[in-house]
Design an enzyme around this catalytic site. Structure first.
Site, short mmCIF file in Angstrom:
data_model
loop_
_atom_site.label_atom_id
_atom_site.label_comp_id
_atom_site.label_asym_id
_atom_site.label_seq_id
_atom_site.Cartn_x
_atom_site.Cartn_y
_atom_site.Cartn_z
N GLU A 118 0.81 -1.22 0.00
CA GLU A 118 0.00 0.00 0.00
C GLU A 118 0.84 1.27 0.00
O GLU A 118 0.47 2.27 0.60
CB GLU A 118 -0.96 0.01 1.21
CG GLU A 118 -1.75 -1.24 1.42
CD GLU A 118 -2.53 -1.68 0.18
OE1 GLU A 118 -2.81 -0.84 -0.67
OE2 GLU A 118 -2.82 -2.87 0.06
N GLY A 119 1.96 1.22 -0.68
CA GLY A 119 2.85 2.37 -0.77
C GLY A 119 4.04 2.20 0.14
O GLY A 119 3.91 1.94 1.34
#
Length: 591
Positions: free
Chosen positions: A443-444
Site C-alpha cells: 500500500e505504498g
C-alpha cells in the site's frame, strides 16, 4: 514452534484506560450498546480464534506454501487454511464492523482493528485473505450502487466470498498513471476488461466460492495519465440472477509469486482476457475511489507490523527467560544453576525493552487512529467529525510507514536474542523477519508514506491534522506540568513537539524555494514525527497507568518502558533533524 498468547491485558489497557474508548464509543451515533462488556467479549473470542485456530497454522503454512496448478490456473492454500477461514466466516468475523444494511454487525472500527491485530499475530499470511475483502467492501460501500452492494458486497460480509484490489502492472508500480489495462464497453452495459495485473494478494484461492476483483482500467476515451483511470468490479465467477456464482469469468491467475515471506498468501499474476466487468463509481475517477480502499488498508498494514512485532517479542522474551548462558558481569545471579538466564545481560534487556516500547507504543497509536475513524464516521457534530477526519489523514502515513519499519527492527532484535538459534527455521524467528519485510512495501512504500505526510498532509493541506495533534500534546503537557510522576516525560515531550513545529515551518520555506527538498527530507521527517508521536503515547500510557486499577507490576512496567523510550529512543530524533537540515545538497547526482 513459536508461542502466541493474545495480549488481551494490554489491549484492554490501551482501549479503556489509555484512550477511554468506552465513554467515546457509547456517545457516538448508534453506539449506545458499544460498552466495555461487549467489546471485552468480542476480544476474548477473537483471542481464542487467533490462539487455537490461526496460530497453529502459521509455521506449517509457511513451510508448505500455496500450490498453483498450471493446467487449471487455480491455487490451493496450505493445509488448515480453508478450515480456519470457515471458522472465521462461521463466527461472523467478516462482517464485524460492516453496516447492518449489508449484513454486518456495525461494531466499532477500533474493535475491528484490535481483533485484526490478533488474527494477524496468529497467522499474517492467512489474514491477508480477509484483509483484502475489507478494503473491497469499503470501496463498494462508498462508490458502488445499491445493486452492486447487494450483489457483490453482501456475500463478502457474510464470509462466503472474498475481494481483491488489482492495481499494479509490470510497467506500472507506484505510478498508476502508466497502467494499460483496457475496458471496452459492451452493448449490455458491462465492459470487457483486458490486461495483466501483478502482485495481487488473494487473487486466486480455494477458501471461498467466489472472488470479487476491483480492477483499475482505462476506458477508450480516457485521458492520459492518472486522470484517465476507472474502477471496475470483475468477479471470478459471473453472478446469476439469484445471486449465486455462475459461469467462469475470463479472469485467471497466470502464476503465483515465489516470495521471501508470507508464503501462505497467494500473490498472483492476474490475467483478464475480455473479462466481464462493471463500472463502479464515475468514469475516470477510479484512482480516487481506489485510494479510499488503500487508505483504509494502510491502517491495517500498520497493524500487521504491530502483530508481527508482538509475536516476535513474546517469543524472544520467553527464550531470554528460559535460556541459561553465561554469567552476569557483576557476578552469578543464579549460583545454584549452571549459568544465568539471558535476562541478566544488559544488551539483551536493551533488545527486549526496544521491542516492548515499540509494540505497546504502536498499539496505542494504531488504536487511537482507529478510534478517530469511528468519531469521523459517527461523531455527534460536523466539527467533531471534521477534526477526527483531519487527524486520521495526518496519522495514517505515520501509523503505516513508521510502525511497519519498526516491525523490521523488532523482529530483527527478536532473532538476535536467540543468537544462532534464531537463524534456524524450526524456532520461528526467521519467518517473522521474512514476513515483516513485505509490509513496508504494501500500500505504498515508506518513501511514499513520507511524501504523503510531508507533501500532502503538511504542505498541501496546510498541516490541519498536525495542528490538532500538536495542540492535543500541548494540552496534555500543560495538564500534567506539575505531576511529579510525569516530570521525566512532560518536559522533553513539550520540547520535542515545539521543535517539531519549528522544523515543519523551516521545511515548508525550503520546499517552496526548491521542491527537491521535499524528497530529500520526507523519510527523515516521517521518522521524526513517528518518534515524537510514540513519545506522546508513552507519556499518556504512564499517566493512564497511574490513574488505573492495574496491578503494581503492570504500572511499573509502563514506567520503566517509558523511561527507556525517552532516554534511549526519543534521542534518535536528533539524527533525523540533522539529516533534514543537511538538505538536498548532500544528495548529489549518481552517474
Amino acid at each position: 514452534m513459536t508461542i502466541y498468547q493474545a495480549p488481551l491485558a494490554d489491549q484492554r489497557f490501551a482501549l479503556f484506560d489509555l484512550l477511554g474508548a468506552e465513554a467515546i464509543l457509547t456517545r457516538l451515533q448508534g453506539g449506545a450498546e458499544h460498552g466495555r462488556d461487549l467489546l471485552d467479549a468480542v476480544l476474548e473470542e477473537a483471542g481464542r480464534l487467533a490462539e487455537q485456530v490461526l496460530a497453529p497454522t502459521n509455521a506449517p503454512g509457511d513451510a508448505e506454501g500455496c500450490h498453483y496448478d498450471k493446467a487449471t490456473q487455480t491455487v490451493t492454500t496450505p493445509r488448515g487454511f480453508k478450515e480456519a477461514f470457515k471458522a472465521y466466516a462461521d463466527g461472523g468475523w467478516a462482517g464485524l464492523t460492516a453496516k447492518e444494511a449489508f449484513g454486518g454487525q456495525a461494531l466499532p472500527g477500533v474493535l475491528g482493528i484490535a481483533t485484526t491485530e490478533l488474527f494477524q499475530s496468529g497467522n499474517l499470511a492467512w489474514s491477508l485473505y480477509p484483509l483484502l475483502s475489507e478494503g473491497a467492501c469499503h470501496a463498494m460501500e462508498l462508490h458502488g450502487t445499491e445493486a452492486q452492494q447487494h450483489t457483490y458486497m453482501k456475500p463478502i460480509v457474510e464470509g462466503r466470498w472474498t475481494g481483491t484490489m488489482c492495481l499494479t502492472e509490470p510497467q506500472a508500480g507506484s505510478d498508476l498513471g502508466l497502467l494499460k489495462t483496457r475496458a471496452e464497453p459492451n452493448a449490455d452495459g458491462s465492459y470487457a476488461i483486458s490486461g495483466t495485473k501483478i502482485f495481487i494478494s488473494a487473487g486466486e484461492h480455494d477458501l471461498a466460492e467466489n472472488i470479487v476483483h476491483l480492477v483499475l482500467a482505462r476506458l477508450p476515451d480516457a485521458p492520459a495519465g492518472s486522470r484517465g483511470i476507472s474502477m471496475f468490479i470483475v468477479p471470478k465467477f459471473k453472478v446469476n440472477a439469484d445471486g449465486s456464482p455462475g459461469a467462469r469469468n475470463a479472469a485467471f491467475a497466470g502464476a503465483i509469486e515465489h516470495k521471501m515471506g508470507i508464503k501462505g498468501s497467494a500473490t498472483c499474476v492476474m490475467n483478464f482476457d475480455g473479462a466481464e466487468g462493471y463500472l463502479i463509481g464515475q468514469p475516470h475517477k477510479g484512482l480516487a475511489a481506489m485510494f479510499t480502499m488503500m487508505n483504509a488498508a494502510r491502517l491495517s498494514v500498520g497493524v500487521q507490523g504491530l502483530a508481527l512485532a508482538e509475536r516476535a517479542w513474546q517469543n524472544s522474551l520467553n527464550y531470554a527467560r528460559e535460556r541459561l548462558q553465561g554469567r552476569a558481569l557483576s557476578g552469578a545471579k543464579f549460583p545454584d544453576k549452571p549459568a544465568d538466564s539471558l535476562l541478566v545481560q544488559p544488551d539483551v534487556r536493551r533488545m527486549l525493552l526496544t521491542q516492548r516500547a515499540f509494540v505497546e507504543g504502536s498499539r496505542a497509536l494504531l488504536y487511537y487512529t482507529a478510534l478517530q475513524t469511528d468519531i469521523e464516521s459517527r461523531g455527534e457534530s460536523e466539527a467533531e467529525r471534521k477534526q477526527a477526519g483531519e487527524l486520521v489523514a495526518f496519522l495514517i502515513p505515520i501509523a503505516k510507514g513508521v510502525v511497519t519499519e519498526l516491525a523490521q527492527e523488532c523482529t530483527k532484535e527478536a532473532l538476535q536474542v536467540y543468537g544462532g538459534h534464531g537463524y534456524i527455521g524450526e524456532n520461528g524467528m526467521e519467518q517473522f523477519v521474512r514476513d515483516a519485510r513485505i509490509i513496508t512495501l504494501y500500500e505504498g512504500t515508506t518513501g511514499i508514506q513520507a511524501a504523503d505526510l510531508l507533501g500532502r498532509k503538511i504542505l498541501q493541506l496546510q498541516g490541519a491534522g498536525f495542528r490538532h495533534f500538536a495542540a492535543e500534546i500541548g494540552a496534555f503537557c500543560k495538564a500534567h506540568a506539575g505531576d511529579a510522576k510525569l516530570a521525566a516525560f512532560v518536559a522533553p515531550l513539550g520540547a520535542a513537539v515545539k521543535q517539531w513545529g519549528e522544523l515543519t515551518l523551516q521545511l515548508a520555506q525550503r520546499v517552496q524555494a526548491n521542491p527537491e527538498e521535499l524528497g530529500a527530507a520526507a523519510v527523515d521527517y516521517l521518522w521524526y514525527a513517528g518518534y515524537v508521536t510514540l513519545a506522546y503515547f508513552w507519556a499518556r500510557s504512564v499517566a493512564a497507568a497511574e490513574a488505573s486499577q492495574q496491578s503494581a507490576a503492570f504500572k511499573q512496567a509502563k514506567r520503566d518502558t517509558a523511561a527507556f523510550y525517552f532516554a534511549r529512543i526519543l534521542p534518535r530524533t536528533l539524527t533525523h533533524k540533522a539529516a533534514i537540515e543537511a538538505g538536498v545538497a548532500t544528495l548529489p547526482d549518481i552517474a
